[in-house]
Design a protein around this motif. Structure first.
Motif, PDB file in Angstrom:
ATOM      1  N   UNK A 191       0.841  -1.197   0.000  1.00 33.69           N
ATOM      2  CA  UNK A 191       0.000   0.000   0.000  1.00 33.69           C
ATOM      3  C   UNK A 191       0.882   1.255   0.000  1.00 33.69           C
ATOM      4  N   UNK A 192       0.615   2.169  -0.932  1.00 39.66           N
ATOM      5  CA  UNK A 192       1.352   3.427  -0.981  1.00 39.66           C
ATOM      6  C   UNK A 192       0.701   4.405  -0.010  1.00 39.66           C
ATOM      7  N   UNK A 193       1.502   5.032   0.821  1.00 42.04           N
ATOM      8  CA  UNK A 193       0.985   5.888   1.886  1.00 42.04           C
ATOM      9  C   UNK A 193       1.994   6.998   2.117  1.00 42.04           C
ATOM     10  N   UNK A 194       1.548   8.252   1.992  1.00 44.41           N
ATOM     11  CA  UNK A 194       2.507   9.358   2.092  1.00 44.41           C
ATOM     12  C   UNK A 194       2.970   9.618   3.521  1.00 44.41           C
ATOM     13  N   UNK A 195       2.395   8.925   4.505  1.00 41.76           N
ATOM     14  CA  UNK A 195       2.857   9.054   5.887  1.00 41.76           C
ATOM     15  C   UNK A 195       4.099   8.190   6.140  1.00 41.76           C
ATOM     16  N   UNK A 196       4.342   7.229   5.248  1.00 45.15           N
ATOM     17  CA  UNK A 196       5.474   6.314   5.430  1.00 45.15           C
ATOM     18  C   UNK A 196       6.744   6.936   4.857  1.00 45.15           C
ATOM     19  N   UNK A 197       7.854   6.638   5.506  1.00 43.78           N
ATOM     20  CA  UNK A 197       9.151   7.050   4.960  1.00 43.78           C
ATOM     21  C   UNK A 197       9.560   6.162   3.798  1.00 43.78           C
ATOM     22  N   UNK A 198       9.053   4.937   3.801  1.00 45.40           N
ATOM     23  CA  UNK A 198       9.376   3.976   2.748  1.00 45.40           C
ATOM     24  C   UNK A 198       8.100   3.187   2.449  1.00 45.40           C
ATOM     25  N   UNK A 199       7.785   2.914   1.184  1.00 44.91           N
ATOM     26  CA  UNK A 199       6.544   2.198   0.862  1.00 44.91           C
ATOM     27  C   UNK A 199       6.420   0.839   1.541  1.00 44.91           C
ATOM     28  N   UNK A 200       7.560   0.204   1.888  1.00 38.87           N
ATOM     29  CA  UNK A 200       7.509  -1.139   2.462  1.00 38.87           C
ATOM     30  C   UNK A 200       7.248  -1.137   3.964  1.00 38.87           C
ATOM     31  N   UNK A 201       7.346   0.023   4.615  1.00 38.35           N
ATOM     32  CA  UNK A 201       7.101   0.095   6.052  1.00 38.35           C
ATOM     33  C   UNK A 201       5.661  -0.309   6.360  1.00 38.35           C
ATOM     34  N   UNK A 202       5.452  -0.956   7.499  1.00 36.53           N
ATOM     35  CA  UNK A 202       4.098  -1.412   7.849  1.00 36.53           C
ATOM     36  C   UNK A 202       3.684  -0.854   9.197  1.00 36.53           C
ATOM     37  N   UNK A 203       2.377  -0.770   9.388  1.00 34.27           N
ATOM     38  CA  UNK A 203       1.816  -0.108  10.567  1.00 34.27           C
ATOM     39  C   UNK A 203       1.921  -0.987  11.803  1.00 34.27           C
ATOM     40  N   UNK A 204       2.495  -0.417  12.861  1.00 26.50           N
ATOM     41  CA  UNK A 204       2.489  -1.037  14.185  1.00 26.50           C
ATOM     42  C   UNK A 204       1.314  -0.514  15.002  1.00 26.50           C
ATOM     43  N   UNK A 205       0.952   0.738  14.746  1.00 23.22           N
ATOM     44  CA  UNK A 205      -0.143   1.404  15.468  1.00 23.22           C
ATOM     45  C   UNK A 205      -0.882   2.293  14.475  1.00 23.22           C
ATOM     46  N   UNK A 206      -2.204   2.192  14.479  1.00 18.88           N
ATOM     47  CA  UNK A 206      -3.024   2.968  13.536  1.00 18.88           C
ATOM     48  C   UNK A 206      -3.792   4.044  14.296  1.00 18.88           C
ATOM     49  N   UNK A 207      -3.632   5.285  13.874  1.00 16.32           N
ATOM     50  CA  UNK A 207      -4.325   6.395  14.524  1.00 16.32           C
ATOM     51  C   UNK A 207      -5.831   6.206  14.432  1.00 16.32           C
ATOM     52  N   UNK A 208      -6.527   6.634  15.483  1.00 20.27           N
ATOM     53  CA  UNK A 208      -7.981   6.454  15.569  1.00 20.27           C
ATOM     54  C   UNK A 208      -8.700   7.211  14.468  1.00 20.27           C
ATOM     55  N   UNK A 209      -9.725   6.573  13.898  1.00 17.81           N
ATOM     56  CA  UNK A 209     -10.645   7.235  12.970  1.00 17.81           C
ATOM     57  C   UNK A 209     -11.995   7.353  13.661  1.00 17.81           C
ATOM     58  N   UNK A 210     -12.813   8.332  13.281  1.00 14.32           N
ATOM     59  CA  UNK A 210     -14.103   8.522  13.953  1.00 14.32           C
ATOM     60  C   UNK A 210     -14.943   7.245  13.943  1.00 14.32           C
TER      61      UNK A 210
END
Length: 296
Positions: A169-188
């Protein structure tokens, strides 16, 4: 006794870390629906392996988690106008009931992700402190894949052969496209917990790693699951363990093959599945177990 180790791609003599004892973990279900018989085949395979180890005289400590917070659970809850906790509780109970009907032994330890948030946050903090993870501006926390020089040790994949956007998944919050989420910020409207990085919930790969370390210690003797979990799930698990604690997550990785229907993997996404409940309503559990166990 020889076992096939997915990490080394060969059969090896099984030697437990502590003589006469085996610590074993198998990834459990994400509880948003009834499990299908493809899932059940994996749980049956490791039930037989566990029983055989006990028969051979080993003292086996067997752990299996329930993933009770996940996008699939949240989506199901939104579709049905319920809370994620209600959906997770219903299908956790349904899973346990079907395992009993199928003759699967209860695990000795059955941690639920939502009750292990503190252990996950401790692991994430350790990874940040060691330079293997970082908090993004939006409150997400990511594992820095390129900080782990051993990444790919389990699956044999090389990062440069995987192109961003195709499998990642491409995500502009990541420093590298291969990095994966350890913690996901809350959504409403989503379940969340307080953390040093803001309210949120754990990433899927974070859960098992933290729970194994808490309940069984690392490394364990055997880590099991379906073949489809080798990459990225198990690859990401072992990367976190090595980077957080300097030890492998498991000495032996064992993976079951997929149950196939007309040449395709049985999966909910393809719609070519039968639930275990449907099958056990029609046929005796012992007959279904025997049928599945006739194939390597």
């Amino acid at each position: 006794m020889l076992v096939y180790n997915s990490q080394t791609h060969k059969k090896e003599e099984f030697k437990p870390i502590d003589e006469g004892k085996v610590r074993m973990y198998v990834c459990g279900p994400t509880v948003y629906d009834q499990i299908h018989i493809g899932n059940a085949r994996t749980f049956l395979s490791f039930d037989v392996i566990r029983r055989y180890l006990q028969y051979k005289g080993y003292e086996v400590t067997f752990a299996q988690n329930l993933t009770d917070v996940d996008d699939k659970i949240i989506n199901r809850a939104n579709e049905e106008g319920r809370t994620a906790a209600e959906v997770a509780e219903e299908y956790s109970n349904a899973f346990i009931e079907q395992m009993h009907r199928f003759g699967i032994l209860d695990p000795d330890i059955r941690p639920r992700a939502t009750r292990e948030i503190e252990a996950m946050q401790q692991m994430i903090q350790t990874l940040i402190e060691k330079g293997h993870a970082y908090a993004a501006d939006n409150g997400d926390v990511y594992f820095s894949v390129r900080s782990d020089h051993n990444y790919g040790i389990l699956s044999g994949r090389e990062l440069d052969q995987l192109r961003a956007g195709e499998r990642v998944e491409v995500n502009d919050q990541k420093r590298d496209p291969f990095d994966f989420a350890l913690w996901k910020a809350a959504k409403p409207g989503e379940p969340s917990w307080p953390s040093p990085w803001g309210d949120g919930r754990p990433g899927w790969h974070t859960e098992c790693c933290a729970m194994i370390h808490r309940y069984l210690g690392t490394p364990i003797d055997i880590h099991g699951g379906g073949q489809d979990l080798v990459f990225p799930h198990h690859e990401n698990e072992t990367a976190q363990a090595m980077c957080a604690w300097g030890r492998p997550l498991a000495n032996v990785w064992m993976h079951t093959g997929m149950l196939r229907v007309n040449g395709e993997k049985m999966s909910k996404s393809l719609g070519n599945f039968f639930t275990l409940k449907e099958i056990l309503d029609k046929y005796p559990a012992d007959a279904v177990r025997l049928l599945m166990l006739q194939t390597h």
